[in-house]
Scaffold this motif. Sequence first.
Motif, PDB file in Angstrom:
ATOM      1  N   LEU A  17       4.922  -6.949   4.315  1.00  6.41           N
ATOM      2  CA  LEU A  17       5.071  -5.614   3.757  1.00  6.41           C
ATOM      3  C   LEU A  17       5.781  -4.728   4.757  1.00  6.41           C
ATOM      4  O   LEU A  17       5.694  -4.939   5.970  1.00  6.41           O
ATOM      5  CB  LEU A  17       3.717  -5.009   3.406  1.00  6.41           C
ATOM      6  CG  LEU A  17       2.926  -5.742   2.330  1.00  6.41           C
ATOM      7  CD1 LEU A  17       1.843  -6.594   2.968  1.00  6.41           C
ATOM      8  CD2 LEU A  17       2.312  -4.782   1.340  1.00  6.41           C
ATOM      9  N   LEU A  42       2.149   2.287   3.889  1.00  4.60           N
ATOM     10  CA  LEU A  42       3.305   1.499   3.494  1.00  4.60           C
ATOM     11  C   LEU A  42       4.527   2.398   3.313  1.00  4.60           C
ATOM     12  O   LEU A  42       4.408   3.568   2.961  1.00  4.60           O
ATOM     13  CB  LEU A  42       3.017   0.745   2.200  1.00  4.60           C
ATOM     14  CG  LEU A  42       1.788  -0.175   2.207  1.00  4.60           C
ATOM     15  CD1 LEU A  42       1.768  -1.039   0.947  1.00  4.60           C
ATOM     16  CD2 LEU A  42       1.754  -1.054   3.440  1.00  4.60           C
ATOM     17  N   VAL A  83      -5.388   2.195   2.186  1.00  8.89           N
ATOM     18  CA  VAL A  83      -3.985   1.811   2.041  1.00  8.89           C
ATOM     19  C   VAL A  83      -3.288   2.940   1.306  1.00  8.89           C
ATOM     20  O   VAL A  83      -3.692   3.339   0.208  1.00  8.89           O
ATOM     21  CB  VAL A  83      -3.841   0.483   1.276  1.00  8.89           C
ATOM     22  CG1 VAL A  83      -2.364   0.133   1.068  1.00  8.89           C
ATOM     23  CG2 VAL A  83      -4.545  -0.638   2.044  1.00  8.89           C
ATOM     24  N   GLY A  85       0.625   5.652   1.340  1.00  4.99           N
ATOM     25  CA  GLY A  85       2.073   5.620   1.455  1.00  4.99           C
ATOM     26  C   GLY A  85       2.613   6.978   1.817  1.00  4.99           C
ATOM     27  O   GLY A  85       1.910   7.771   2.459  1.00  4.99           O
ATOM     28  N   PRO A  88       2.070   2.989  -2.184  1.00  6.06           N
ATOM     29  CA  PRO A  88       1.821   1.607  -1.768  1.00  6.06           C
ATOM     30  C   PRO A  88       2.081   0.571  -2.851  1.00  6.06           C
ATOM     31  O   PRO A  88       2.538  -0.537  -2.552  1.00  6.06           O
ATOM     32  CB  PRO A  88       0.360   1.616  -1.319  1.00  6.06           C
ATOM     33  CG  PRO A  88      -0.229   2.864  -1.892  1.00  6.06           C
ATOM     34  CD  PRO A  88       0.890   3.848  -2.000  1.00  6.06           C
ATOM     35  N   LEU A  89       1.804   0.897  -4.109  1.00  5.78           N
ATOM     36  CA  LEU A  89       1.978  -0.085  -5.173  1.00  5.78           C
ATOM     37  C   LEU A  89       3.442  -0.382  -5.473  1.00  5.78           C
ATOM     38  O   LEU A  89       3.743  -1.290  -6.253  1.00  5.78           O
ATOM     39  CB  LEU A  89       1.263   0.377  -6.444  1.00  5.78           C
ATOM     40  CG  LEU A  89      -0.265   0.357  -6.384  1.00  5.78           C
ATOM     41  CD1 LEU A  89      -0.856   0.849  -7.698  1.00  5.78           C
ATOM     42  CD2 LEU A  89      -0.788  -1.040  -6.059  1.00  5.78           C
ATOM     43  N   GLN A  91       5.307  -1.722  -3.458  1.00  8.63           N
ATOM     44  CA  GLN A  91       5.539  -3.009  -2.815  1.00  8.63           C
ATOM     45  C   GLN A  91       4.620  -4.058  -3.442  1.00  8.63           C
ATOM     46  O   GLN A  91       3.395  -3.888  -3.468  1.00  8.63           O
ATOM     47  CB  GLN A  91       5.279  -2.927  -1.312  1.00  8.63           C
ATOM     48  CG  GLN A  91       6.238  -2.019  -0.568  1.00  8.63           C
ATOM     49  CD  GLN A  91       6.130  -2.176   0.939  1.00  8.63           C
ATOM     50  OE1 GLN A  91       6.058  -3.294   1.450  1.00  8.63           O
ATOM     51  NE2 GLN A  91       6.138  -1.044   1.646  1.00  8.63           N
ATOM     52  N   CYS A  94       1.400  -5.365  -1.831  1.00  6.84           N
ATOM     53  CA  CYS A  94       0.250  -4.478  -1.668  1.00  6.84           C
ATOM     54  C   CYS A  94      -0.996  -5.059  -2.316  1.00  6.84           C
ATOM     55  O   CYS A  94      -2.107  -4.932  -1.779  1.00  6.84           O
ATOM     56  CB  CYS A  94       0.567  -3.102  -2.251  1.00  6.84           C
ATOM     57  SG  CYS A  94      -0.798  -1.922  -2.144  1.00  6.84           S
ATOM     58  N   LEU A  97      -2.491  -7.553  -0.030  1.00  2.00           N
ATOM     59  CA  LEU A  97      -3.059  -6.859   1.121  1.00  2.00           C
ATOM     60  C   LEU A  97      -4.431  -6.294   0.782  1.00  2.00           C
ATOM     61  O   LEU A  97      -5.388  -6.442   1.555  1.00  2.00           O
ATOM     62  CB  LEU A  97      -2.121  -5.739   1.574  1.00  2.00           C
ATOM     63  CG  LEU A  97      -2.679  -4.761   2.612  1.00  2.00           C
ATOM     64  CD1 LEU A  97      -3.021  -5.483   3.905  1.00  2.00           C
ATOM     65  CD2 LEU A  97      -1.688  -3.622   2.864  1.00  2.00           C
ATOM     66  N   LEU A 110      -7.504   2.789  -2.118  1.00  2.00           N
ATOM     67  CA  LEU A 110      -6.069   2.839  -2.363  1.00  2.00           C
ATOM     68  C   LEU A 110      -5.699   4.236  -2.802  1.00  2.00           C
ATOM     69  O   LEU A 110      -6.254   4.755  -3.778  1.00  2.00           O
ATOM     70  CB  LEU A 110      -5.686   1.845  -3.464  1.00  2.00           C
ATOM     71  CG  LEU A 110      -4.276   1.976  -4.046  1.00  2.00           C
ATOM     72  CD1 LEU A 110      -3.226   1.545  -3.026  1.00  2.00           C
ATOM     73  CD2 LEU A 110      -4.151   1.162  -5.341  1.00  2.00           C
ATOM     74  N   THR A 112      -2.898   6.236  -4.513  1.00  2.00           N
ATOM     75  CA  THR A 112      -1.721   5.987  -5.325  1.00  2.00           C
ATOM     76  C   THR A 112      -1.409   7.198  -6.183  1.00  2.00           C
ATOM     77  O   THR A 112      -2.302   7.957  -6.563  1.00  2.00           O
ATOM     78  CB  THR A 112      -1.918   4.751  -6.216  1.00  2.00           C
ATOM     79  OG1 THR A 112      -0.807   4.605  -7.115  1.00  2.00           O
ATOM     80  CG2 THR A 112      -3.199   4.845  -7.027  1.00  2.00           C
TER      81      THR A 112
END
Length: 226
Positions: A17, A42, A83, A85, A88-89, A91, A94, A97, A110, A112
């Motif tokens: 990633l 990310l 996680v 960004g 992140p999603l 990628q 992810c 991960l 997460l 997002t």
Amino acid sequence: MTVHAQAAPAKVPAVRLKITEIFHSIQGEGLTAGVPTVFVRLTGCPLRCSYCDTAYAFTGGEYVELPAILSRVAAFATSHVTVTGGEPLAQAGCLELLSALCDAGHQVSLETSGALDVAPVDRRVVRVLDLKTPSSGECARNLYANLDLLQSGDQVKFVLTDRADYDWAVETARRYDIASRACVLFSPAFGLLDAATLADWMLADRLPFRLQLQLHKLLWGEVPGR
């Protein structure tokens, strides 16, 4: 008798990633605010919100293979991992991960935008959806089908810059009955909406939602990696 050599099995490409940063800090938002947390940020995001505070994660970064990411996270000896960004999603790696972090025994969340499908996300992961308000310029990107996938412990965040955002967020939360499925967080955009003003609005309307301040910014200001 002729013996034919067997072909070597195809090598499976290592999951990697693009990472902007991995750092240890205090969780500044949500239900675990104040808890020491490792953040895996990310690189890259398909959205361009007007109030974005992590534009430095849109580009750059370095590719890191999954075992190395897990090793860097483990070195902090901290159970909570977020996680984030960017988005992140965006990628594909992810998803692997997130599952790998859960398998390693971490409590994983997460962050997002909610513009991308969260259905494939490991169910052990706490999903924090950031529904985009009108002033973000990305309101049309909200994927409301994600709200049907919420489970206990998930959170939905609204970042607000003004009264129009607030009214829209109240109406949206009520229309989708979000509070019955997840924690609803109202967060004033840093430097754009006075937190006390937002608190007054929420109290006047008797909202069953949670006021959220960005604790990390109150501690250290807008410093990357904090």
